[in-house]
Design an enzyme around this catalytic site. Structure first.
Site, PDB file in Angstrom:
ATOM      1  N   ALA A 192     -54.005 123.191  20.818  1.00 53.44           N
ATOM      2  CA  ALA A 192     -53.570 123.519  22.188  1.00 53.44           C
ATOM      3  C   ALA A 192     -52.050 123.443  22.197  1.00 53.44           C
ATOM      4  CB  ALA A 192     -54.166 122.526  23.174  1.00 53.44           C
TER       5      ALA A 192
ATOM      6  N   VAL B  29     -51.956 119.296  18.622  1.00 51.72           N
ATOM      7  CA  VAL B  29     -50.936 119.872  19.506  1.00 51.72           C
ATOM      8  C   VAL B  29     -50.109 120.901  18.736  1.00 51.72           C
ATOM      9  CG1 VAL B  29     -49.030 119.388  21.061  1.00 51.72           C
ATOM     10  CG2 VAL B  29     -50.870 117.710  20.812  1.00 51.72           C
ATOM     11  N   LYS B  30     -50.057 122.103  19.306  1.00 51.12           N
ATOM     12  CA  LYS B  30     -49.307 123.194  18.670  1.00 51.12           C
ATOM     13  C   LYS B  30     -47.872 123.177  19.200  1.00 51.12           C
ATOM     14  CE  LYS B  30     -50.941 127.772  17.344  1.00 51.12           C
ATOM     15  NZ  LYS B  30     -51.748 128.901  17.811  1.00 51.12           N
ATOM     16  N   ILE B  31     -46.947 123.178  18.262  1.00 59.74           N
ATOM     17  CA  ILE B  31     -45.517 123.044  18.588  1.00 59.74           C
ATOM     18  C   ILE B  31     -44.766 124.224  17.964  1.00 59.74           C
ATOM     19  CG2 ILE B  31     -43.472 121.577  18.234  1.00 59.74           C
ATOM     20  CD1 ILE B  31     -45.398 119.876  19.707  1.00 59.74           C
TER      21      ILE B  31
END
Ligand code: G3P
Length: 214
Positions: free
Chosen positions: A56, A82-84
């Site tokens: 996400a 977590v997509k960064i």
């Protein structure tokens, strides 16, 4: 190679998961917006459907916002990642989050150097975009091959997610090159198991069987 689904469509995920083919799911703001559903609600539902990692993406662009958002997203489920985005602020966020035990997937990677930076900063996953490099006539497969070689050579545990996959050929190519994972759009996935000669073969067997029975 592991198969991730690049979708937030719950029906697609359920259908393909029933075949035992879904090792994880990736999303991005575009994918989430297509579903027209609340971000947290859809991610939480997907995390409950599969056991593998579900990416996400944060919206913030500065380190502080990314870390704050990531800490919130990480609480939604045990298997959330977590997509960064691959920026200086993103790398700083990844470094901080890795120290807190929050899993990250660094996205929008287009060079070996970017992939190596992400791994070194502490990313669990790195997402080179195959299709978008092809769009600008750049050798996307060399990126997968070289990044895999570099991460293996230096013993990074970071897994490569070949993203922006647009065709069956992309899937076969990245598998041959040793990508750890390919994340595949839900609409493309059925093409992996379908072949016109398989269908033609079934029809001809059935036809012969009918003739034999008469
Ligand atoms: O997850 C990101 C990626 O797969 C995007 O694909 O087709 O929009 O370049 P695409």
């Amino acid at each position: 190679m592991k198969f991730f689904l690049d979708t937030a469509n719950v029906s697609e995920i359920k259908r393909i998961n029933e075949l035992g083919l879904v090792d994880g799911v990736t999303t991005n703001p575009t994918i989430i917006s297509k579903e027209g559903r609340d971000f947290k609600e859809v991610i939480t539902e997907i995390c409950g459907l599969i056991t593998g990692p579900v990416s996400a993406e944060v919206i913030g662009l500065d380190t502080e916002s990314m870390v704050k958002e990531a800490r919130g997203i990480a609480k939604w489920a045990d298997n959330v990642v977590v997509k960064i985005p691959m920026t200086e602020d993103g790398l700083r966020a990844v470094n901080q989050l890795s120290k807190e035990g929050i899993k990250t997937n660094v996205t929008l990677v287009f060079t070996v150097a970017q992939g190596l930076m992400a791994a070194k900063a502490g990313a669990d996953y790195v997402s080179p975009f195959v299709g978008r490099l092809d769009d600008i006539a750049t050798d996307s497969l060399a990126l997968i091959k070289n990044l895999k070689q570099v991460l293996t050579q230096y013993n990074y545990q970071t897994e490569i997610i070949a993203a922006s996959i647009r065709s069956l050929k992309h899937v076969e190519d990245v598998a041959e090159l040793g990508s750890d994972i390919a994340t595949i759009p839900g609409s493309l996935f059925p093409k992996l198991w379908s072949h016109p000669l398989t269908e033609a073969g079934i029809q001809s067997f059935l036809k012969d069987w009918e003739v034999f029975k008469q």
